[in-house]
Design an enzyme around this catalytic site. Structure first.
Site, PDB file in Angstrom:
ATOM      1  N   THR A 155     -48.310 -14.064 -16.612  1.00  0.00           N
ATOM      2  CA  THR A 155     -47.320 -13.175 -17.206  1.00  0.00           C
ATOM      3  C   THR A 155     -46.416 -13.951 -18.163  1.00  0.00           C
ATOM      4  OG1 THR A 155     -47.297 -11.660 -15.364  1.00  0.00           O
ATOM      5  CG2 THR A 155     -45.221 -11.921 -16.517  1.00  0.00           C
ATOM      6  N   ARG A 208     -52.732   0.087 -10.544  1.00  0.00           N
ATOM      7  CA  ARG A 208     -51.771  -0.793  -9.871  1.00  0.00           C
ATOM      8  C   ARG A 208     -50.642  -1.168 -10.846  1.00  0.00           C
ATOM      9  NH1 ARG A 208     -49.916  -6.351 -10.912  1.00  0.00           N
ATOM     10  NH2 ARG A 208     -49.351  -7.265  -8.918  1.00  0.00           N
ATOM     11  N   VAL A 209     -49.420  -1.097 -10.382  1.00  0.00           N
ATOM     12  CA  VAL A 209     -48.279  -1.531 -11.198  1.00  0.00           C
ATOM     13  C   VAL A 209     -47.644  -2.723 -10.497  1.00  0.00           C
ATOM     14  CG1 VAL A 209     -46.025  -0.877 -12.118  1.00  0.00           C
ATOM     15  CG2 VAL A 209     -47.890   0.793 -12.094  1.00  0.00           C
ATOM     16  N   GLY A 210     -47.373  -3.771 -11.244  1.00  0.00           N
ATOM     17  CA  GLY A 210     -46.761  -4.966 -10.667  1.00  0.00           C
ATOM     18  C   GLY A 210     -45.241  -4.933 -10.771  1.00  0.00           C
ATOM     19  N   ASP A 211     -44.661  -6.091 -10.586  1.00  0.00           N
ATOM     20  CA  ASP A 211     -43.198  -6.204 -10.602  1.00  0.00           C
ATOM     21  C   ASP A 211     -42.621  -6.215 -12.015  1.00  0.00           C
ATOM     22  OD1 ASP A 211     -44.584  -8.738 -10.836  1.00  0.00           O
ATOM     23  OD2 ASP A 211     -42.605  -9.697 -10.830  1.00  0.00           O
ATOM     24  N   GLY A 254     -45.424 -14.004 -10.844  1.00  0.00           N
ATOM     25  CA  GLY A 254     -45.936 -14.340  -9.526  1.00  0.00           C
ATOM     26  C   GLY A 254     -46.659 -13.165  -8.918  1.00  0.00           C
ATOM     27  N   THR A 255     -46.901 -13.268  -7.622  1.00  0.00           N
ATOM     28  CA  THR A 255     -47.604 -12.191  -6.914  1.00  0.00           C
ATOM     29  C   THR A 255     -46.691 -10.961  -6.870  1.00  0.00           C
ATOM     30  OG1 THR A 255     -46.774 -13.247  -4.923  1.00  0.00           O
ATOM     31  CG2 THR A 255     -49.042 -13.723  -5.528  1.00  0.00           C
ATOM     32  N   GLY A 256     -46.962 -10.031  -7.759  1.00  0.00           N
ATOM     33  CA  GLY A 256     -46.028  -8.944  -8.029  1.00  0.00           C
ATOM     34  C   GLY A 256     -45.602  -8.137  -6.825  1.00  0.00           C
TER      35      GLY A 256
HETATM   36  N1  ASP Z   1     -46.181 -10.690 -11.684  1.00  0.00           N
HETATM   37  C1  ASP Z   1     -47.374 -10.243 -12.368  1.00  0.00           C
HETATM   38  C2  ASP Z   1     -47.913  -9.034 -11.667  1.00  0.00           C
HETATM   39  O1  ASP Z   1     -47.916  -9.013 -10.454  1.00  0.00           O
HETATM   40  C3  ASP Z   1     -48.446 -11.268 -12.446  1.00  0.00           C
HETATM   41  C4  ASP Z   1     -48.042 -12.574 -13.065  1.00  0.00           C
HETATM   42  O2  ASP Z   1     -46.896 -12.981 -12.954  1.00  0.00           O
HETATM   43  O3  ASP Z   1     -48.896 -13.210 -13.686  1.00  0.00           O
HETATM   44  O4  ASP Z   1     -48.384  -8.147 -12.337  1.00  0.00           O
END
Ligand code: ASP
Length: 323
Positions: A190, A218-221, A242-244
């Site tokens: 990201t 899917r929607v991330g953070d 990170g791991t959203g």
């Molecule tokens: N945070 C992003 C998501 O979960 C992924 C990333 O940071 O690369 O979509």
């Protein structure tokens, strides 16, 4: 806020993840530093000419989206169905206005669409086809979905499909393969930017292709205000990577601001607490860039590395990948 002593600053990230110094040869290392430095110089110049924090983060993310080294815009990762779905958000720390788009697959510059949502609609978050129609109505460029594809990302998906669920969290400790220069499958690429302008205003922006092999829809953070992106002049501007899912559950970006506002923590203490304690406690891996209105910066990550850099007006840009 107005102060004559504010030294404008821009900070950017290009994702955090599992990578090792040994896996990065000199040429690859240089390519990342050069890309980050060029982007910092452009945003630094904008700020030096009195440009706003909002314009600085918009410019930086525009350039990061266009750079195939990073997982946003061109070079975005693939979903499980070998498509692309991009998310982006922007927030203005002076007014608390915010805009975001999620699950767009045809908007060339998702961050510009997010900014249009903020400035030209009464909404905060638009998704999918509606977001694309809105972007088009605002005159933004639409592209064929394969515009975002690169061979490297396709290979990454193919590997992820073989090991399937292992790669969904990007952070399985022992994958059977290693992919130089970085283990792209475990890289969270990201992009984001935070800036402080000469008027003392903060802004934050984040843009992403999400995570390789994610489910369609899917929607991330990143596009969720308070989770992956937040800005408030009274506390801080933050962009996460990170791991959203864990960043959403921790409301990570806002949590830093809340710790500053309610517990009186410094920017760095609040950011360290969230990245090194709150997120790991629920399996969250990644990092963030945080900036307060006095120009203090904190760029913590709990992964092996995070592509990052910052530039204060009048100073040489600094870039780094590892701790
Ligand atoms: N945070 C992003 C998501 O979960 C992924 C990333 O940071 O690369 O979509």
């Amino acid at each position: 806020m107005s102060t004559a002593t504010v030294l404008p600053v821009i900070a950017i990230h290009g994702g955090a993840g599992t990578m090792s110094r040994a896996s990065l040869n000199a040429g690859q290392d240089a390519a990342y530093h050069t890309a980050l430095q060029g982007i910092l110089l452009a945003a630094q110049d904008l700020l030096a000419r009195g440009g706003s924090a909002l314009d600085a983060v918009s410019l930086a993310v525009d350039l990061l989206e266009d750079c195939p080294l990073f997982n946003a815009g061109h070079g975005a990762v693939f979903t499980h169905d070998a498509t692309h779905e991009l998310d982006a958000a922007i927030m203005d720390g002076a007014s608390l206005r915010a805009g975001a788009v999620a699950c767009v697959s045809r908007v060339r510059r998702p961050l510009r669409a997010a900014r249009a949502v903020m400035e030209r609609s009464e909404h905060v978050l638009l998704v999918g086809a509606g977001a694309e129609a809105f972007a088009q109505a605002c005159g933004l460029e639409l592209v064929a979905p394969d515009y975002f594809s690169t061979g490297a990302r396709l290979e990454q998906l193919q590997r992820a499909l073989v090991t399937d669920a292992t790669l969904l969290d990007h952070d399985a400790p022992a994958l059977a393969f290693a992919t130089p220069p970085l283990d792209e499958s475990r890289k969270l690429g990201t992009v984001g930017a935070v800036a402080l302008d000469v008027h003392g205003n903060l802004a934050a922006a984040t843009s992403t292709g999400g995570m390789t092999n994610k489910r369609v829809g899917r929607v991330g953070d990143s596009p969720l205000i308070g989770a992956g992106t937040y800005a408030d002049n009274r506390t801080a501007a933050i962009s996460c990577t990170g791991t959203g899912e864990m960043f959403i559950r921790a409301v990570a970006a806002y949590d830093i601001c809340a710790r500053m506002a309610y517990a009186g923590l410094s920017l760095d203490a609040a950011a360290q607490e969230v990245v090194m304690k709150v997120l790991p406690a629920i399996g969250g891996r990644g990092g963030l860039i945080a900036l307060d209105a006095r120009g203090n910066l904190s760029l913590p990550f709990n992964t092996e590395g995070m592509y990052r850099g910052h530039a204060r007006v009048g100073e040489t840009p600094q870039t780094a990948i590892f701790a």
